[in-house]
Design a protein around this motif. Structure first.
Motif, PDB file in Angstrom:
ATOM      1  N   VAL A 218      10.555  -4.503  -6.145  1.00 27.65           N
ATOM      2  CA  VAL A 218      10.495  -3.478  -5.410  1.00 27.65           C
ATOM      3  C   VAL A 218       9.624  -2.402  -6.328  1.00 27.65           C
ATOM      4  N   ASP A 219       8.572  -1.921  -5.331  1.00 35.06           N
ATOM      5  CA  ASP A 219       7.742  -1.308  -6.188  1.00 35.06           C
ATOM      6  C   ASP A 219       7.902   0.299  -5.497  1.00 35.06           C
ATOM      7  N   MET A 220       8.735   1.129  -6.358  1.00 35.08           N
ATOM      8  CA  MET A 220       9.262   2.527  -5.948  1.00 35.08           C
ATOM      9  C   MET A 220       8.111   3.486  -5.977  1.00 35.08           C
ATOM     10  N   ALA A 221       6.777   2.895  -6.763  1.00 37.69           N
ATOM     11  CA  ALA A 221       5.534   3.928  -6.765  1.00 37.69           C
ATOM     12  C   ALA A 221       4.640   3.648  -5.637  1.00 37.69           C
ATOM     13  N   THR A 222       4.954   2.598  -4.802  1.00 40.11           N
ATOM     14  CA  THR A 222       4.155   2.698  -3.754  1.00 40.11           C
ATOM     15  C   THR A 222       5.016   2.965  -2.509  1.00 40.11           C
ATOM     16  N   ALA A 223       4.381   4.282  -1.862  1.00 36.32           N
ATOM     17  CA  ALA A 223       5.310   4.806  -0.950  1.00 36.32           C
ATOM     18  C   ALA A 223       5.601   3.946   0.513  1.00 36.32           C
ATOM     19  N   ARG A 224       4.420   3.451   1.035  1.00 39.81           N
ATOM     20  CA  ARG A 224       4.532   2.631   2.143  1.00 39.81           C
ATOM     21  C   ARG A 224       3.774   1.385   2.160  1.00 39.81           C
ATOM     22  N   GLY A 225       3.575   0.719   3.243  1.00 33.07           N
ATOM     23  CA  GLY A 225       3.108  -0.531   3.325  1.00 33.07           C
ATOM     24  C   GLY A 225       1.489  -0.303   3.271  1.00 33.07           C
ATOM     25  N   GLU A 226       1.185   0.764   4.000  1.00 31.44           N
ATOM     26  CA  GLU A 226      -0.267   0.984   4.053  1.00 31.44           C
ATOM     27  C   GLU A 226      -0.863   1.242   2.740  1.00 31.44           C
ATOM     28  N   ASP A 227      -0.163   1.367   1.797  1.00 34.26           N
ATOM     29  CA  ASP A 227      -0.838   1.486   0.382  1.00 34.26           C
ATOM     30  C   ASP A 227      -1.021   0.211  -0.581  1.00 34.26           C
ATOM     31  N   ILE A 228      -0.634  -0.799   0.217  1.00 32.97           N
ATOM     32  CA  ILE A 228      -0.743  -2.187  -0.470  1.00 32.97           C
ATOM     33  C   ILE A 228      -1.884  -2.730  -0.472  1.00 32.97           C
ATOM     34  N   GLU A 229      -2.519  -3.244  -1.583  1.00 30.86           N
ATOM     35  CA  GLU A 229      -3.770  -4.217  -1.416  1.00 30.86           C
ATOM     36  C   GLU A 229      -3.481  -5.435  -0.805  1.00 30.86           C
TER      37      GLU A 229
END
Length: 347
Positions: free
Chosen positions: A276-287
Motif C-alpha cells: 500500500v502506497d499512501m503517497a501515490t494518490a491514484r493509479g494514473e500516478d503509477i509508472e
C-alpha cells in the motif's frame, strides 16, 4: 489450520555468504537454483525475473544489500549507508513498479542510519525480519480472505501470487490455500498470464505440489468462464495499491476485473500492507513498466511473429478501486475501497 500441508515451497534462501534464488524462468520442467554472491547479481536476477512477485522482490533486494555490506568497510551504519549508495541505487532501479522493492530498501537504509559498529549484524537481522514478517502476514491474510468466501465456491486467479512470489504461503494463493483447507473453495482456475506465463508455468505447478487441483485457462477465456457460473471470486495480488484503492497488478488483471463486474463475480485483492502506497494518490500516478517487445514476439527465444512487426509490452495495468470489492491485508480488510476507507486502515 495445517499451514505446512499447503506451504512447501521456498524461492529465497539465505546461506550466510550468498543468496540462493529458485530460478522461476526455468520452472516447471527444471528446478535450478541461482547463487548470488553480490548485490549486482541480485539486481540482475530481479531484472531478469529469476525472482518475481512484489514481496519476493523486496525480500531479495534486502538480502542484496546485506551482500553489499559484506564487502564494504565502514566504522558505523551512517558511513556504511554512504558507501552503499551505489548498491542501493542499482537495486532500486531493478524494477520500478513494485513498491515493496522501495519499501524494503528504505527500511534497510533506516536501520543502517541508526546503527553503530554492529551495522552488518543489524542489516542481516532486518532482512531476516522482513522475510519472517512477510510469511506471518501471508498466513494472516489467508485466514482473513478465506473467511469472506462462501463454502463450495469457485475462484479464478491471475499471474502467480504464491510461495514463489513471497517468503512463503502467498498472498492471493494464500487465500486459496486457506480456502481449500477450510472447505470453502471447491474449484480453482488460473489464467495463463501472457507473455511470461506465470499462471501456466508457476501457479498451477505450485498448487500441484500441494495437492490442490487447479484448471488452467487461456487469458481470454476469463469472461466466458465467469459467464458459466463456475467462479464466484476473482482473487488476485498487487504490485502497488494507491491511496484511493486503485491497484497495479499483472497485465490482464484489469480485463478480468471488468468481466467480473459484468458477471457479478466479486473481486478480492490480497497484498501485504507494504504494498500500500499512501503517497501515490491514484493509479494514473503509477509508472507502468514496459519490457522488451521480444517477450511478445518470441517464445523461449524462438521468434513466432513475422519480422518487422512491433509490439507493445506493458507488464502491469491499473484496476480502478470501483471494480474492487475488498482489499485484504494483514492489518485487516477494506471493503469497497475509496480514499476514506483506505485512510481509516492505512492513514
Amino acid at each position: 489450520m495445517d499451514f505446512d500441508r499447503y506451504d512447501r515451497i521456498r524461492p529465497i534462501r539465505w546461506q550466510g555468504d550468498r543468496l540462493n534464488l529458485l530460478d522461476q524462468r526455468r520452472l516447471p520442467f527444471e528446478t535450478v537454483v541461482l547463487e548470488c554472491r553480490d548485490s549486482d547479481a541480485v539486481a540482475q536476477a530481479i531484472r531478469d525475473l529469476v525472482v518475481r512477485g512484489a514481496p519476493a522482490i523486496g525480500i531479495a533486494a534486502a538480502w542484496g544489500l546485506v551482500l553489499a555490506g559484506q564487502s564494504t568497510e565502514a566504522a558505523d551504519g551512517r558511513e556504511a549507508l554512504a558507501r552503499l549508495g551505489p548498491d542501493l541505487a542499482r537495486l532500486r532501479a531493478a524494477r520500478p513498479t513494485a513498491v515493496n522493492l522501495m519499501w524494503a530498501l528504505d527500511r534497510m537504509a533506516r536501520v543502517l542510519a541508526g546503527a553503530g559498529a554492529d551495522w552488518r549484524e543489524r542489516l542481516e537481522r532486518e532482512a531476516q525480519a522482513i522475510a519472517d514478517e512477510d510469511l506471518a502476514a501471508n498466513r494472516r491474510m489467508g485466514a482473513l480472505g478465506a473467511a469472506l468466501i462462501a463454502p463450495g465456491s469457485g475462484v479464478l486467479t491471475h499471474c502467480n501470487t504464491g510461495s514463489l512470489a513471497t517468503a512463503g504461503f502467498g498472498t492471493a494463493l494464500g487465500v486459496i490455500r486457506a480456502g481449500v483447507a477450510e472447505g470453502r473453495i471447491a474449484r480453482v482456475f488460473a489464467s495463463e498470464t501472457r507473455p511470461w506465463l506465470q499462471g501456466a508455468r508457476l501457479t498451477v505447478w505450485e498448487l500441484l505440489q500441494d495437492g490442490i487441483a487447479a484448471t488452467l485457462i487461456a487469458d481470454g477465456a476469463g469472461a466466458h468462464l465467469m459467464n458459466t457460473g463456475a467462479v464466484q471470486w476473482l482473487v488476485v495480488g498487487a504490485d502497488r495499491i494507491c491511496a484511493n484503492g486503485d491497484t497495479a497488478n499483472k497485465i490482464g488483471t484489469y480485463a478480468h476485473a471488468i468481466a467480473a463486474r459484468h458477471h457479478g463475480v466479486r473481486v478480492m485483492v490480497v497484498a501485504p500492507s507494504s504494498t500500500v502506497d499512501m503517497a501515490t494518490a491514484r493509479g494514473e500516478d503509477i509508472e507502468i513498466e514496459l519490457r522488451d517487445q521480444a517477450e511478445l514476439l518470441s517464445v523461449s527465444g524462438l521468434r513466432t511473429v513475422a519480422e518487422g512487426v512491433q509490439a507493445w509490452n506493458p507488464v502491469f495495468d491499473i484496476t480502478p478501486a470501483g471494480l474492487i470489492d475488498v482489499i485484504v491485508t494483514e492489518r485487516g480488510v477494506v471493503e469497497r475501497p475509496d480514499p476514506a476507507a483506505m485512510a481509516r486502515l492505512f492513514g
